[in-house]
Design a protein around this motif. Structure first.
Motif, PDB file in Angstrom:
ATOM      1  N   UNK A   1     123.454   9.569  61.519  1.00  0.00           N
ATOM      2  CA  UNK A   1     123.597  10.702  62.419  1.00  0.00           C
ATOM      3  C   UNK A   1     123.279  11.984  61.672  1.00  0.00           C
ATOM      4  N   UNK A   2     122.562  12.893  62.297  1.00  0.00           N
ATOM      5  CA  UNK A   2     122.199  14.165  61.692  1.00  0.00           C
ATOM      6  C   UNK A   2     123.448  14.953  61.345  1.00  0.00           C
ATOM      7  N   UNK A   3     123.462  15.559  60.179  1.00  0.00           N
ATOM      8  CA  UNK A   3     124.672  16.229  59.715  1.00  0.00           C
ATOM      9  C   UNK A   3     124.831  17.636  60.281  1.00  0.00           C
ATOM     10  N   UNK A   4     123.775  18.221  60.833  1.00  0.00           N
ATOM     11  CA  UNK A   4     123.863  19.584  61.345  1.00  0.00           C
ATOM     12  C   UNK A   4     124.249  19.577  62.818  1.00  0.00           C
ATOM     13  N   UNK A   5     125.168  20.460  63.176  1.00  0.00           N
ATOM     14  CA  UNK A   5     125.609  20.551  64.570  1.00  0.00           C
ATOM     15  C   UNK A   5     124.636  21.375  65.389  1.00  0.00           C
ATOM     16  N   UNK A   6     124.506  21.047  66.663  1.00  0.00           N
ATOM     17  CA  UNK A   6     123.717  21.833  67.604  1.00  0.00           C
ATOM     18  C   UNK A   6     124.648  22.460  68.633  1.00  0.00           C
TER      19      UNK A   6
ATOM     20  N   UNK B   1     124.666   8.723  67.592  1.00  0.00           N
ATOM     21  CA  UNK B   1     123.449   8.479  66.815  1.00  0.00           C
ATOM     22  C   UNK B   1     122.241   9.199  67.392  1.00  0.00           C
ATOM     23  N   UNK B   2     122.487  10.349  68.000  1.00  0.00           N
ATOM     24  CA  UNK B   2     121.396  11.218  68.411  1.00  0.00           C
ATOM     25  C   UNK B   2     120.707  11.819  67.177  1.00  0.00           C
ATOM     26  N   UNK B   3     119.459  12.247  67.371  1.00  0.00           N
ATOM     27  CA  UNK B   3     118.719  12.872  66.268  1.00  0.00           C
ATOM     28  C   UNK B   3     119.294  14.237  65.916  1.00  0.00           C
ATOM     29  N   UNK B   4     120.067  14.842  66.828  1.00  0.00           N
ATOM     30  CA  UNK B   4     120.854  16.041  66.511  1.00  0.00           C
ATOM     31  C   UNK B   4     122.305  15.769  66.902  1.00  0.00           C
TER      32      UNK B   4
ATOM     33  N   UNK C   1     117.241  12.280  72.993  1.00  0.00           N
ATOM     34  CA  UNK C   1     117.454  13.009  74.242  1.00  0.00           C
ATOM     35  C   UNK C   1     117.948  14.430  74.028  1.00  0.00           C
ATOM     36  N   UNK C   2     119.033  14.605  73.286  1.00  0.00           N
ATOM     37  CA  UNK C   2     119.602  15.938  73.147  1.00  0.00           C
ATOM     38  C   UNK C   2     118.631  16.893  72.465  1.00  0.00           C
ATOM     39  N   UNK C   3     117.951  16.422  71.439  1.00  0.00           N
ATOM     40  CA  UNK C   3     117.003  17.279  70.736  1.00  0.00           C
ATOM     41  C   UNK C   3     115.885  17.739  71.672  1.00  0.00           C
ATOM     42  N   UNK C   4     115.315  16.809  72.430  1.00  0.00           N
ATOM     43  CA  UNK C   4     114.218  17.186  73.315  1.00  0.00           C
ATOM     44  C   UNK C   4     114.684  18.123  74.420  1.00  0.00           C
ATOM     45  N   UNK C   5     115.860  17.885  74.966  1.00  0.00           N
ATOM     46  CA  UNK C   5     116.357  18.759  76.035  1.00  0.00           C
ATOM     47  C   UNK C   5     116.661  20.158  75.509  1.00  0.00           C
ATOM     48  N   UNK C   6     117.218  20.251  74.315  1.00  0.00           N
ATOM     49  CA  UNK C   6     117.462  21.565  73.719  1.00  0.00           C
ATOM     50  C   UNK C   6     116.149  22.292  73.444  1.00  0.00           C
TER      51      UNK C   6
END
Length: 226
Positions: A1-6, A30-33, A102-107
């Motif tokens: 899981x990416x360590x940086x929060x969005x 386990x999202x990319x963000x 999903x979350x990365x692309x939507x953001x």
């Protein structure tokens, strides 16, 4: 899981999905963000869902979990939105599954389209066991929108957004257009139509970034006429 929060919070209304909730929550973790927080509201489950989440994710600091008497998905989602601390809100029903990006692309879509209030994407469909299946009704409703081009008319013809799991929403949109109403079958559709009626913008992306699970206890299985 990416360590940086969005700057996004994921709201998970949970009700009697003991068999599916782990797949749902893992798909968020386990999202990319990484979302800032995952807010899980158990709506009075009686099948062990709440206890399962408590046990499986007790060391996951980004999870916020509570239970309450049963009052409907709309109430759970609204409660989660009020609890959330991010500028952007995603929803995932406890039987559905996010694709990893999903979350990365939507953001990214929200960043690139300042006028967009809501992002909805394409979907794929899975069964009880997570196997891919087709949904011809969805394909026809989506094709109608592609040919017609008028989103309001297309949604009334057939709600191809399908579910609140398909919503990524700016917090400011809830402040402008209101929250989810007490409808068993159409609180998602009612919200989208209200956004459009009041001059908001829904950005439709065709990428299938959500897996919608079809099983016996879906409200969609209770019949189209209902």
């Amino acid at each position: 899981m990416n360590s940086s929060e969005s700057d996004i919070s994921v709201i998970v209304p949970l009700y009697n999905h003991e068999n599916y909730v782990v797949a749902a929550l893992d798909s968020v973790l386990y999202q990319s963000v990484r979302p800032r927080e995952i807010i899980i509201i158990d709506d009075g489950s009686n099948d062990g869902s709440f206890e399962l989440v408590q046990r499986m994710y007790r060391n996951e600091k980004s999870l916020i979990l509570w239970t309450k008497p049963n009052s409907g998905a709309h109430h759970s989602i609204n409660a989660g939105i009020h609890q959330a601390t991010s500028s952007n809100i995603a929803i995932l029903n406890s039987d559905d599954v996010y694709e990893p990006g999903r979350l990365q692309q939507c953001l990214e879509l929200l960043d690139s389209d300042n006028e967009a209030d809501v992002i909805c994407t394409g979907l794929s469909f899975i069964d009880d066991e997570g196997r891919k299946i087709r949904n011809k009704w969805y394909e026809q409703a989506r094709d109608y929108y592609v040919k017609n081009g008028d989103l309001s008319i297309a949604l009334i013809n057939g709600n191809f957004s399908m579910t609140t799991s398909n919503f990524v929403v700016r917090r400011s949109a809830f402040e402008r257009y209101g929250y989810f109403e007490k409808f068993r079958y159409a609180h998602d559709l009612a919200f989208l139509l209200r956004v459009l009626r009041l001059g908001g913008k829904i950005h439709i992306d065709s990428t299938p970034l959500l897996q919608y699970r079809i099983h016996q206890s879906n409200t969609i299985g209770e019949g189209v006429l209902k």
